[in-house]
Design a protein around this motif. Structure first.
Motif, PDB file in Angstrom:
ATOM      1  N   GLU A  90       5.990   0.438 -40.938  1.00 46.83           N
ATOM      2  CA  GLU A  90       6.301  -0.165 -39.635  1.00 46.83           C
ATOM      3  C   GLU A  90       7.702  -0.869 -39.964  1.00 46.83           C
ATOM      4  N   GLN A  91       8.244  -1.336 -38.748  1.00 41.90           N
ATOM      5  CA  GLN A  91       9.316  -2.098 -38.960  1.00 41.90           C
ATOM      6  C   GLN A  91       9.148  -3.592 -39.574  1.00 41.90           C
ATOM      7  N   THR A  92       9.794  -3.939 -40.220  1.00 40.76           N
ATOM      8  CA  THR A  92       9.617  -5.380 -40.908  1.00 40.76           C
ATOM      9  C   THR A  92      10.671  -6.538 -40.522  1.00 40.76           C
ATOM     10  N   ARG A  93      11.571  -5.981 -39.840  1.00 38.88           N
ATOM     11  CA  ARG A  93      12.575  -7.028 -39.308  1.00 38.88           C
ATOM     12  C   ARG A  93      12.070  -7.661 -37.792  1.00 38.88           C
ATOM     13  N   PHE A  94      11.099  -8.595 -37.769  1.00 39.42           N
ATOM     14  CA  PHE A  94      10.613  -8.900 -36.433  1.00 39.42           C
ATOM     15  C   PHE A  94      10.370 -10.545 -36.801  1.00 39.42           C
ATOM     16  N   GLU A  95      10.445 -11.238 -35.585  1.00 43.69           N
ATOM     17  CA  GLU A  95      10.017 -12.587 -35.656  1.00 43.69           C
ATOM     18  C   GLU A  95       8.627 -12.732 -36.111  1.00 43.69           C
ATOM     19  N   ASP A  96       8.300 -13.827 -36.914  1.00 42.54           N
ATOM     20  CA  ASP A  96       7.110 -13.977 -37.643  1.00 42.54           C
ATOM     21  C   ASP A  96       6.422 -13.127 -38.649  1.00 42.54           C
ATOM     22  N   PHE A  97       7.405 -11.980 -39.147  1.00 43.10           N
ATOM     23  CA  PHE A  97       7.159 -11.130 -40.162  1.00 43.10           C
ATOM     24  C   PHE A  97       6.513 -11.877 -41.453  1.00 43.10           C
ATOM     25  N   HIS A  98       6.825 -12.970 -41.720  1.00 39.51           N
ATOM     26  CA  HIS A  98       6.581 -13.639 -42.797  1.00 39.51           C
ATOM     27  C   HIS A  98       5.064 -14.271 -42.610  1.00 39.51           C
ATOM     28  N   LEU A  99       4.631 -14.241 -41.353  1.00 34.34           N
ATOM     29  CA  LEU A  99       3.189 -14.652 -40.831  1.00 34.34           C
ATOM     30  C   LEU A  99       2.269 -13.397 -40.577  1.00 34.34           C
ATOM     31  N   ALA A 144       2.782 -24.913 -43.768  1.00 37.02           N
ATOM     32  CA  ALA A 144       1.460 -24.800 -43.766  1.00 37.02           C
ATOM     33  C   ALA A 144       0.837 -23.539 -43.197  1.00 37.02           C
ATOM     34  N   ALA A 145       1.391 -22.865 -42.228  1.00 40.94           N
ATOM     35  CA  ALA A 145       1.096 -21.614 -41.548  1.00 40.94           C
ATOM     36  C   ALA A 145       0.922 -20.581 -42.672  1.00 40.94           C
ATOM     37  N   LYS A 146       2.095 -20.649 -43.150  1.00 37.97           N
ATOM     38  CA  LYS A 146       2.253 -19.282 -44.351  1.00 37.97           C
ATOM     39  C   LYS A 146       1.395 -19.708 -45.364  1.00 37.97           C
ATOM     40  N   LYS A 147       1.112 -20.991 -45.982  1.00 36.63           N
ATOM     41  CA  LYS A 147       0.101 -21.020 -47.097  1.00 36.63           C
ATOM     42  C   LYS A 147      -1.261 -20.609 -46.411  1.00 36.63           C
ATOM     43  N   LYS A 148      -1.703 -20.984 -45.267  1.00 35.82           N
ATOM     44  CA  LYS A 148      -2.885 -20.304 -44.772  1.00 35.82           C
ATOM     45  C   LYS A 148      -2.861 -19.062 -44.789  1.00 35.82           C
ATOM     46  N   HIS A 149      -1.811 -18.385 -44.122  1.00 31.90           N
ATOM     47  CA  HIS A 149      -1.538 -16.944 -44.016  1.00 31.90           C
ATOM     48  C   HIS A 149      -1.886 -16.101 -45.649  1.00 31.90           C
ATOM     49  N   LEU A 150      -1.230 -16.773 -46.564  1.00 29.06           N
ATOM     50  CA  LEU A 150      -1.257 -16.169 -47.945  1.00 29.06           C
ATOM     51  C   LEU A 150      -2.724 -16.228 -48.496  1.00 29.06           C
ATOM     52  N   LEU A 151      -3.856 -17.243 -47.874  1.00 32.30           N
ATOM     53  CA  LEU A 151      -4.757 -17.413 -48.273  1.00 32.30           C
ATOM     54  C   LEU A 151      -5.907 -16.351 -47.683  1.00 32.30           C
ATOM     55  N   GLU A 152      -5.538 -15.861 -46.627  1.00 33.21           N
ATOM     56  CA  GLU A 152      -6.464 -14.666 -46.012  1.00 33.21           C
ATOM     57  C   GLU A 152      -6.660 -13.665 -46.898  1.00 33.21           C
ATOM     58  N   PRO A 153      -8.096 -13.206 -47.070  1.00 33.29           N
ATOM     59  CA  PRO A 153      -8.415 -12.249 -48.062  1.00 33.29           C
ATOM     60  C   PRO A 153      -7.895 -10.935 -47.911  1.00 33.29           C
ATOM     61  N   VAL A 154      -7.450 -10.025 -48.497  1.00 33.31           N
ATOM     62  CA  VAL A 154      -7.210  -8.659 -48.557  1.00 33.31           C
ATOM     63  C   VAL A 154      -7.868  -7.586 -49.249  1.00 33.31           C
ATOM     64  N   GLU A 155      -8.491  -6.869 -48.766  1.00 30.17           N
ATOM     65  CA  GLU A 155      -9.269  -6.069 -49.613  1.00 30.17           C
ATOM     66  C   GLU A 155      -8.884  -4.642 -49.649  1.00 30.17           C
ATOM     67  N   MET A 156      -8.838  -4.248 -50.830  1.00 29.87           N
ATOM     68  CA  MET A 156      -8.414  -2.582 -51.470  1.00 29.87           C
ATOM     69  C   MET A 156      -9.659  -1.642 -50.835  1.00 29.87           C
ATOM     70  N   VAL A 157      -9.663  -0.984 -49.787  1.00 24.54           N
ATOM     71  CA  VAL A 157     -10.700  -0.337 -49.316  1.00 24.54           C
ATOM     72  C   VAL A 157     -10.835   1.224 -49.906  1.00 24.54           C
ATOM     73  N   LEU A 158      -9.570   1.512 -50.576  1.00 23.64           N
ATOM     74  CA  LEU A 158      -9.575   2.832 -51.384  1.00 23.64           C
ATOM     75  C   LEU A 158      -8.318   2.749 -52.062  1.00 23.64           C
ATOM     76  N   GLY A 159      -8.314   3.145 -53.397  1.00 25.57           N
ATOM     77  CA  GLY A 159      -7.344   3.074 -54.353  1.00 25.57           C
ATOM     78  C   GLY A 159      -7.432   2.852 -55.674  1.00 25.57           C
ATOM     79  N   PRO A 160      -6.490   2.678 -56.518  1.00 26.23           N
ATOM     80  CA  PRO A 160      -6.686   2.553 -57.881  1.00 26.23           C
ATOM     81  C   PRO A 160      -7.513   1.370 -58.449  1.00 26.23           C
ATOM     82  N   SER A 161      -7.244   0.229 -57.748  1.00 28.54           N
ATOM     83  CA  SER A 161      -8.195  -1.002 -58.068  1.00 28.54           C
ATOM     84  C   SER A 161      -9.057  -1.324 -56.914  1.00 28.54           C
TER      85      SER A 161
END
Length: 188
Positions: A90-99, A144-161
């Motif tokens: 996906e394109q990464t150069r967009f407004e709010d990419f970091h969130l 504060a929004a970036k901190k909250k964003h970083l704390l959202e869980p991300v699950e690996m649903v398929l892969g080495p770990s």
């Protein structure tokens, strides 16, 4: 619980979360962690991983006979993503990419590719200087929004770990250019 903190609920836990810095850039994810012990008490060398910010919405099939392009399939906020240098990103150069979910998945892909599946981490990331500051002061709302964003869980649903989630238990946000300057000045 204070802003910027979240309880971890999956995988082995370490007594002290590992401090991990991630430069979550538009083009590449760079992960650094000092040498230490992992959650299982094994000695770990310093981690320095650089990989492309290559994430795509949905689950794409990956085929690589030589093992190149290691990828992972992730889920966050009810959506699934494929992270690999073998997908049309996906394109990464967009407004709010970091969130965005794409940025969060790219960070977790970098953490997993660095061997941190199952670990608890204290994560340090950045924001571009123009976003971190507004009219000479810190942009506290965006930080504060970036901190909250970083704390959202991300699950690996398929892969080495698969099943070994990286638990982000605390998040810190700094200005990217300041972090780069400190890295330059303190380079070993």
């Amino acid at each position: 619980m204070a802003a910027g903190k979240r309880a971890h609920s999956a995988g082995p836990v370490s007594a002290t979360p590992m401090l991990v810095a991630v430069d979550d850039g538009y083009a590449a994810i760079k992960v650094y962690a000092p040498a230490g012990e992992d959650a299982r008490g094994r000695r770990r060398e310093a981690i320095r991983t650089v990989l492309p910010t290559s994430v795509r919405a949905g689950l794409d099939r990956l085929t690589a006979i030589d093992g190149a392009g290691a990828g992972g399939f992730y889920e966050t906020c009810g959506r699934r993503y494929t992270a690999s240098d073998q997908v049309a990103a996906e394109q990464t150069r967009f407004e709010d990419f970091h969130l965005s979910d794409i940025a969060r998945v790219a960070i977790h892909h970098g953490l997993h590719q660095s061997g941190l599946g199952g670990e608890e981490v204290e994560l340090v990331c950045g924001l571009p200087v123009g976003d971190f500051f507004e009219v000479g002061a810190k942009n506290e709302a965006l930080i504060a929004a970036k901190k909250k964003h970083l704390l959202e869980p991300v699950e690996m649903v398929l892969g080495p770990s698969e099943g070994d989630r990286v638990g982000v238990v605390e998040a810190h946000v700094t200005a990217q250019a300041v972090a780069a300057w400190v890295d330059y000045v303190l380079d070993d």
